[in-house]
Design an enzyme around this catalytic site. Structure first.
Site, PDB file in Angstrom:
ATOM      1  N   ARG A  21       0.828  -1.217   0.000  1.00  0.00           N
ATOM      2  CA  ARG A  21       0.000   0.000   0.000  1.00  0.00           C
ATOM      3  C   ARG A  21       0.855   1.258   0.000  1.00  0.00           C
ATOM      4  O   ARG A  21       0.455   2.297  -0.521  1.00  0.00           O
ATOM      5  CB  ARG A  21      -0.922   0.002   1.224  1.00  0.00           C
ATOM      6  CG  ARG A  21      -1.991  -1.093   1.206  1.00  0.00           C
ATOM      7  CD  ARG A  21      -2.943  -0.919   2.387  1.00  0.00           C
ATOM      8  NE  ARG A  21      -3.915  -2.008   2.451  1.00  0.00           N
ATOM      9  CZ  ARG A  21      -3.859  -3.026   3.286  1.00  0.00           C
ATOM     10  NH1 ARG A  21      -2.848  -3.096   4.151  1.00  0.00           N
ATOM     11  NH2 ARG A  21      -4.783  -3.953   3.293  1.00  0.00           N
ATOM     12  N   CYS A  42      -4.745 -19.192  15.581  1.00  0.00           N
ATOM     13  CA  CYS A  42      -5.434 -19.154  16.877  1.00  0.00           C
ATOM     14  C   CYS A  42      -6.761 -19.913  16.841  1.00  0.00           C
ATOM     15  O   CYS A  42      -7.317 -20.230  17.894  1.00  0.00           O
ATOM     16  CB  CYS A  42      -5.683 -17.705  17.303  1.00  0.00           C
ATOM     17  SG  CYS A  42      -4.160 -16.786  17.646  1.00  0.00           S
ATOM     18  N   ASN A 271      20.821  -5.665  14.527  1.00  0.00           N
ATOM     19  CA  ASN A 271      22.147  -5.038  14.526  1.00  0.00           C
ATOM     20  C   ASN A 271      22.688  -4.824  13.120  1.00  0.00           C
ATOM     21  O   ASN A 271      23.697  -4.142  12.934  1.00  0.00           O
ATOM     22  CB  ASN A 271      23.134  -5.891  15.331  1.00  0.00           C
ATOM     23  CG  ASN A 271      23.277  -7.301  14.773  1.00  0.00           C
ATOM     24  OD1 ASN A 271      22.307  -8.034  14.644  1.00  0.00           O
ATOM     25  ND2 ASN A 271      24.505  -7.681  14.441  1.00  0.00           N
ATOM     26  N   ILE A 275      18.291  -5.230   7.861  1.00  0.00           N
ATOM     27  CA  ILE A 275      17.514  -6.407   8.253  1.00  0.00           C
ATOM     28  C   ILE A 275      16.653  -6.050   9.462  1.00  0.00           C
ATOM     29  O   ILE A 275      17.160  -5.553  10.473  1.00  0.00           O
ATOM     30  CB  ILE A 275      18.417  -7.605   8.587  1.00  0.00           C
ATOM     31  CG1 ILE A 275      19.267  -7.992   7.360  1.00  0.00           C
ATOM     32  CG2 ILE A 275      17.583  -8.798   9.050  1.00  0.00           C
ATOM     33  CD1 ILE A 275      20.216  -9.146   7.610  1.00  0.00           C
ATOM     34  N   ALA A 277      13.182  -7.323  12.029  1.00  0.00           N
ATOM     35  CA  ALA A 277      12.557  -8.550  12.529  1.00  0.00           C
ATOM     36  C   ALA A 277      11.317  -8.212  13.352  1.00  0.00           C
ATOM     37  O   ALA A 277      11.267  -7.181  14.038  1.00  0.00           O
ATOM     38  CB  ALA A 277      13.539  -9.365  13.368  1.00  0.00           C
ATOM     39  N   GLY A 279       7.418 -10.174  15.195  1.00  0.00           N
ATOM     40  CA  GLY A 279       6.639 -11.362  15.514  1.00  0.00           C
ATOM     41  C   GLY A 279       7.172 -12.170  16.696  1.00  0.00           C
ATOM     42  O   GLY A 279       7.941 -11.684  17.525  1.00  0.00           O
ATOM     43  N   ASP A 280       6.756 -13.424  16.746  1.00  0.00           N
ATOM     44  CA  ASP A 280       7.070 -14.291  17.879  1.00  0.00           C
ATOM     45  C   ASP A 280       8.559 -14.585  18.031  1.00  0.00           C
ATOM     46  O   ASP A 280       8.981 -15.072  19.081  1.00  0.00           O
ATOM     47  CB  ASP A 280       6.323 -15.628  17.742  1.00  0.00           C
ATOM     48  CG  ASP A 280       4.822 -15.482  17.897  1.00  0.00           C
ATOM     49  OD1 ASP A 280       4.362 -14.373  18.234  1.00  0.00           O
ATOM     50  OD2 ASP A 280       4.106 -16.474  17.670  1.00  0.00           O
TER      51      ASP A 280
END
Length: 549
Positions: A21, A42, A271, A275, A277, A279-280
């Site tokens: 978007r 879930c 670091n 890149i 990151a 989520g879980d």
């Protein structure tokens, strides 16, 4: 610009669609290890029990639909096995073939995977399962359909374990739950979890605590525990938690943290500057304490995916951390929590006060009202709310959502007094249980009341303090705490001469309301008195062996 996203479920797909978007001309590639993207993980336990009947409803989106609507290159069954940050390159395994893919910016969202301990006999058994994705639920469902399953053993009494338990019971299967620690449902404190335990017992579920599996025998049909007791089990489900799915990053130079989770900064940046990151799999900042934590929840993962897309696109967004708000249904009981529990507060050496208050989901005089037990932890100096838990049959989600919002806004327990909540008899009470928590918290802060907690009572009585139960005589005779004396509130003033001001007293009633009034009467007549937090209702649930009937 070429974006590559590792992981195509909650966080990864939220990032991909928001990136599109914001960047119509970008190349966006999503790599998903499994066969499905954007599935309802879930909802998986509820498919086992038949509440969700349409398997297709578990699949929220398909690669084809995502290509047509968002022009995303979604590649399923594509496992990333290595990341080379110097070459801006990922290595993928698909159909037993390796290939490489370059990127300008990489988003890592591999999620978490079930933790499966090393147990003798686990590799050779064909009836042991975990539940994390659609193939997992298909295996469990097929195994139940094609075998005469009468008994099941669930290892781990967290959210997934309890949801699967309920689903199996709905299918007529006898369930044993094995939990290694002293209580079920770790997000709750001990006394709150006991209400859930009672609900499980009512539904004929055997709960084995402070034990674990030593060996699987007879192809998994015989479960041998550490104490050498044995359970015959047609199927077994391991549900003792998840760990970040980050093994493929071991040689990537990406810095890892708690249990090999990915360390990120306030912009979800690792670091390595290009890149990111989410989520879980990431180490998050626990919003209330500021401690590094692992919080695996779908809501935060979706939110992080959206935010990282903005950040990568040059928008200013800040990762403010995660509170950790969750809920689970166990048959007729709802259990919800937000923020820090007492175990976490003690572990982090944070000084706190707590309170328990009982109310109802709507006006008590309106038909079918259901009780709610609410617990709130807060700073004893300024009232800052640290966390809350609630148990009840209905309306629990509403109350915990309200307090979660208060925690995020860094409000005091006293601020709950002034919350204007929707009220009509079918929906709430004029003084909602959230408001009541504010009143009680204010009284504690201003030292108008001194709480005695359930785990303190027995020692105080042993040291000579006296417990006065101010309920009516008929209530007292139906059940009371061992050692209590009965002086009903309505005649308390007439019996003050029977009390000795050199003694210390603790007052109790059914829920705490009458005992607070009694406390004020006694204080103003010069007595040294405290109030039993949660009163008889709470204590009788926790210390059944100390109740005389």
């Amino acid at each position: 610009m070429k974006y590559v996203i590792i992981g195509g479920v909650a966080g990864g797909m939220s990032a991909a669609t928001r990136l599109r978007r914001l960047n119509e001309n970008a190349e966006i590639i999503v790599l998903e290890k499994g066969p499905n993207v954007s599935f309802a993980n879930c909802g998986l336990p509820f498919y086992i029990g038949g509440e969700i009947t349409n398997h297709d409803k578990l699949i929220v989106q398909t690669p084809e639909k995502l290509k047509n609507r968002y022009n995303l290159d979604v590649r399923v069954n594509s496992e990333v096995i290595a990341v080379n940050s110097e070459l801006h390159q990922v290595t993928i395994m698909k159909d037993n073939q390796k290939y490489s893919l370059t990127y300008d910016k990489l988003i890592v969202s591999p999620g978490a995977k079930p933790f499966v301990p090393e147990i003798e006999g686990i590799e050779s058994a064909d009836n042991i399962f975990t539940l994390r994705n659609v193939p997992d639920v298909d295996k469990i469902y097929s195994f139940i359909e094609n075998n005469n399953i009468k008994t099941a053993t669930i290892t781990g009494a967290g959210f997934i374990g309890l949801e699967v338990t309920e689903s199996l019971v709905k299918r007529g299967i006898k369930v044993h739950i094995i939990e290694k620690v002293t209580q079920i449902l770790p997000p709750l404190d001990e006394e709150m979890a006991l209400f859930v335990e009672d609900e499980l017992i009512k539904n004929n579920i055997e709960i084995i605590k402070q034990n674990s599996i030593k060996t699987f025998k007879n192809n998994g049909r015989l479960v041998v525990l550490e104490d050498n007791s044995k359970i015959e089990s047609d199927m077994n489900i391991i549900s003792i938690g998840v760990i970040p799915n980050t093994e493929f990053l071991n040689n990537s130079k990406i810095e890892l943290g708690i249990r090999n989770s990915i360390k990120v900064n306030g912009q979800y940046q690792t670091n390595i500057s290009d890149i990111f990151a989410i989520g879980d799999a990431i180490e998050v900042n626990q919003y209330t304490s500021g401690e590094d934590s692992l919080i695996s929840l779908a809501g935060p993962a979706n939110r992080q995916g959206r935010m990282v897309a903005y950040i990568i696109s040059g928008k200013n967004r800040i990762n403010r951390g995660t509170i950790g708000t969750s809920i689970v249904r166990t048959f007729n009981l709802e259990s919800a929590s937000t923020g820090l529990n007492e175990k976490q507060l003690k572990k982090q050496h944070i000084e706190y006060k707590s309170l328990h208050v009982r109310g109802t989901n709507h006006a008590s005089y309106y038909p079918d009202s259901k009780p709610i037990l609410l617990k709130v932890m807060f700073n004893p100096s300024n009232g800052l709310i640290y966390g809350a838990q609630a148990i009840g049959e209905d309306g629990v989600d509403k109350r915990i959502d309200i307090i979660s919002s208060a925690i995020y806004s860094k409000l005091s327990i006293e601020d709950l007094i002034n919350f204007e909540l929707t009220y009509a008899p079918p929906f709430s009470s004029a003084k909602d249980i959230v408001n009541m928590a504010g009143y009680i918290g204010q009284n504690i802060l201003e030292e108008n009341t001194v709480p005695v907690y359930w785990h303190e009572l027995r020692d105080l009585l042993a040291n000579g303090e006296l417990l006065i139960d101010v309920r009516s005589k008929s209530e007292f005779e139906l059940g009371h705490i061992k050692g209590a004396i009965n002086i009903p509130l309505d005649v308390l003033r007439d019996n003050l001469d029977k009390l000795n001001k050199s003694n210390k007293y603790i007052v109790s009633c059914l829920t705490g309301q009458r005992s607070y009034t009694a406390e004020q009467i006694l204080i103003q007549h010069g007595f040294d008195v405290k109030n039993l937090d949660g009163a008889y209702n709470l204590y009788s649930e926790i210390k059944k062996e100390e109740i005389i009937k």
